[in-house]
Design a protein around this motif. Sequence first.
Motif, mmCIF file in Angstrom:
data_model
loop_
_atom_site.group_PDB
_atom_site.id
_atom_site.type_symbol
_atom_site.label_atom_id
_atom_site.label_comp_id
_atom_site.label_asym_id
_atom_site.label_seq_id
_atom_site.Cartn_x
_atom_site.Cartn_y
_atom_site.Cartn_z
ATOM 1 N N GLY A 193 0.811 -1.212 0.000
ATOM 2 C CA GLY A 193 0.000 0.000 0.000
ATOM 3 C C GLY A 193 0.844 1.261 0.000
ATOM 4 O O GLY A 193 0.533 2.229 -0.698
ATOM 5 N N GLY A 194 1.927 1.270 0.800
ATOM 6 C CA GLY A 194 2.801 2.439 0.819
ATOM 7 C C GLY A 194 3.495 2.669 -0.505
ATOM 8 O O GLY A 194 3.581 3.802 -0.994
ATOM 9 N N LEU A 195 4.019 1.578 -1.104
ATOM 10 C CA LEU A 195 4.670 1.704 -2.412
ATOM 11 C C LEU A 195 3.677 2.105 -3.496
ATOM 12 O O LEU A 195 3.988 2.925 -4.371
ATOM 13 C CB LEU A 195 5.343 0.381 -2.779
ATOM 14 N N TYR A 196 2.484 1.519 -3.440
ATOM 15 C CA TYR A 196 1.448 1.870 -4.412
ATOM 16 C C TYR A 196 1.099 3.356 -4.322
ATOM 17 O O TYR A 196 1.019 4.052 -5.335
ATOM 18 C CB TYR A 196 0.209 1.018 -4.150
ATOM 19 N N GLY A 197 0.899 3.848 -3.089
ATOM 20 C CA GLY A 197 0.570 5.255 -2.926
ATOM 21 C C GLY A 197 1.667 6.173 -3.411
ATOM 22 O O GLY A 197 1.412 7.173 -4.091
#
Length: 729
Positions: free
Chosen positions: A329-333
Amino acid sequence: MQTGDTQQVEEELAQIRRYEDFSTIDWVKDATLERYRQSSVHSQTMNDQSWRAWWKLTFETFQTWIVVCLVGAAIGLNSALIAIVTNWLSDIKLGYCSNAWWLNKKFCCWEMEEEHDVCALWVPWSDALNVGHDVYAITWLFYVMWATLFATTCAYLVKVFAPYAAGSGISEIKCIIAGFVMRGFLGGWTLVMKSIGLTMAVASNLSIGKEGPSVHMACCVGNVISRCFQKFRSSKAEMREILTASSAAGVAVAFGSPIGGVLFALEEMSTTFPNRTMWKSFFCAMIATIVLQAMNPFRTGKLVMFQVSYDREWHFFEYLFVVVIGIFGGLYGALVIKYNIWVAELRKKYLKDFPVAEAAILALVTSLIAFPNVFMRLDMTEIMGILFRECEGAEGENYAGLCQESQVARILFLLFMATLLRTLGTIATYGAKCITPGTYAFLGAAAALCGVMRITVSVVVIMFELTGQITYILPTMITLMVTKAVGDWFGPGGIADRYIRLNGYPFLDSEDHVFGVPVSHVMQDNVTVMTASGMTFADIDDILENTNYRGFPVVQDKESMQLIGYMGRTELKYLVTRARKVNKAHAATLCRFRSDSDDLEVLTDTVNDDGYIIRGSSEDVDFGPYVDQTPLTVHPRLYLETVMDMFKQLGPRVILLEHRGKLVGLVTVKDVLKYIVYMENNRSPYQAPESQALRGIMEWVSQRSARFSGAYRRVNSRPSEEELELSHR
């Protein structure tokens, strides 16, 4: 001045349109005027014991709650209508109902007990053309045609009729609630075009959602309704509370999550959230969801959009997968934010004159790619409901093939491609000129939302109000904490904050900056001032014509620079226009800005031969009563961080710098933001987390690529000590 004269001056000030478009509200002055208005109402009521006075006081007391109730009901009604129309438009891409064309497939085939039962009333477009039953090529063609038509129509309506209806709107709403005036952004016409455009944009199956636009539309509703009442037209502070409550209701109807909407308004939208604002937001969100549930647009009879039943407890070893999802989720964001901002800059540079063509091409490409993949072809709301479900106990249910054990490889491939293409679609589509297995899908959706928006607490509540499940509250919290940590490592702030900076809005975020410098490093020292001793109207006209400052400090004279007060630009223009009409002032008329009118000659009503009103033996005009005699002032040596806190918590338009009674400069929010950008651009790679992280990733990729190609080459080298020293300078 006498008491009657003071009251007259205050009443005239309240009638002046003090805030021009794209200006910043002075919350200190606005709060002062609001307290004066309230005291005037109560004093008049105390002196008048009639039933009219009693009714006026009662209406004044309950007016806010009446407005909040009306706003919440209108938001819920508008959301229900949009949901109904969007579902119909989404299904019309595939076919139509033969006995009632206005029904979508679900309602047309309402009596079908099983998902695999044949619905004779629903006619695919290939059958309508008599070319065979559900011919793949014909269905694909109509799907692409309708999707492109919807997006193109949406973009055309936005461009021609309501340019402010474009995009998500959350970034601008945050700035408006913080005190930035954008006339027309929350107007009635914007609301109409946003509502129509949102249904078409979502139905076109572009990689956008209706959450951001729902907040914009809700605030439009709040603005349109509240402006029908004098209390809210004259008070920006009261209007700010209504807009904050409206944003909470917008999220509440978008997700079916009233408590999550209130937390979203607290965490993301408003920097000022006292208890009275929280209660108004709670009440508005409650009324909106009650109306939405009463309308029952999905015909489920429930407020929960994706009802699931996770009856299995999570296990300790699953923490590993929870952390992995959080990292994803952090990398996607970070990926979506970085490259979407890059696309937005390209859009501003090359595509700003072709918004309709851009939307049409995006819809065409998206629909062409999406149709072969069932997880992209279906409406986002429908596919989320499928992904959140568990396969156990789903006998007879197809779930788009998700529960077919014989096709695991195919399903995994389709899900991977859907994730990849939706990510690319979101990067390309967000900001365009159109409106923007069970438990692990649940956690992945929460991580993706947190990664893009950088909000945590409200996401937890929203997800559980969406699904009606609290079993996985601890894994969800862990996922979002990891997501937030990974995302912040690449740079603080969500996509809404990045768009605020991209558009150059004067908004100070909640991030704590440490500079260690006095405010004098940021101040404007070459200040245009008004002199209390006197200026001609010609001098004032020249200043108003050749400057665009929102206000002017008032000093005794330019030699001593003794600070007297502050005069807003809008008030000054109003007073100059009125003086020319009432006092027959001309270019040579002397204008004074003295607050102590007793030093001036006694005013008379005599008129000279030229028809000018004479004050004693002169034609002076006194603007002194209109000067703000208590502007916010600080010492030039005060730390910049403290001044930033004053801007955030008190909300002044300008802060004057005074040293021993002498004006030495002034500072605004824009001056602070310019300094922040300057300092960030002059940091070394070791001081900028986002630059260092991205530099490391790109260097790792380039090194691995070079090894495979046999031509190793270092692309992003570390700076030398001399380069670091120069960058610090």
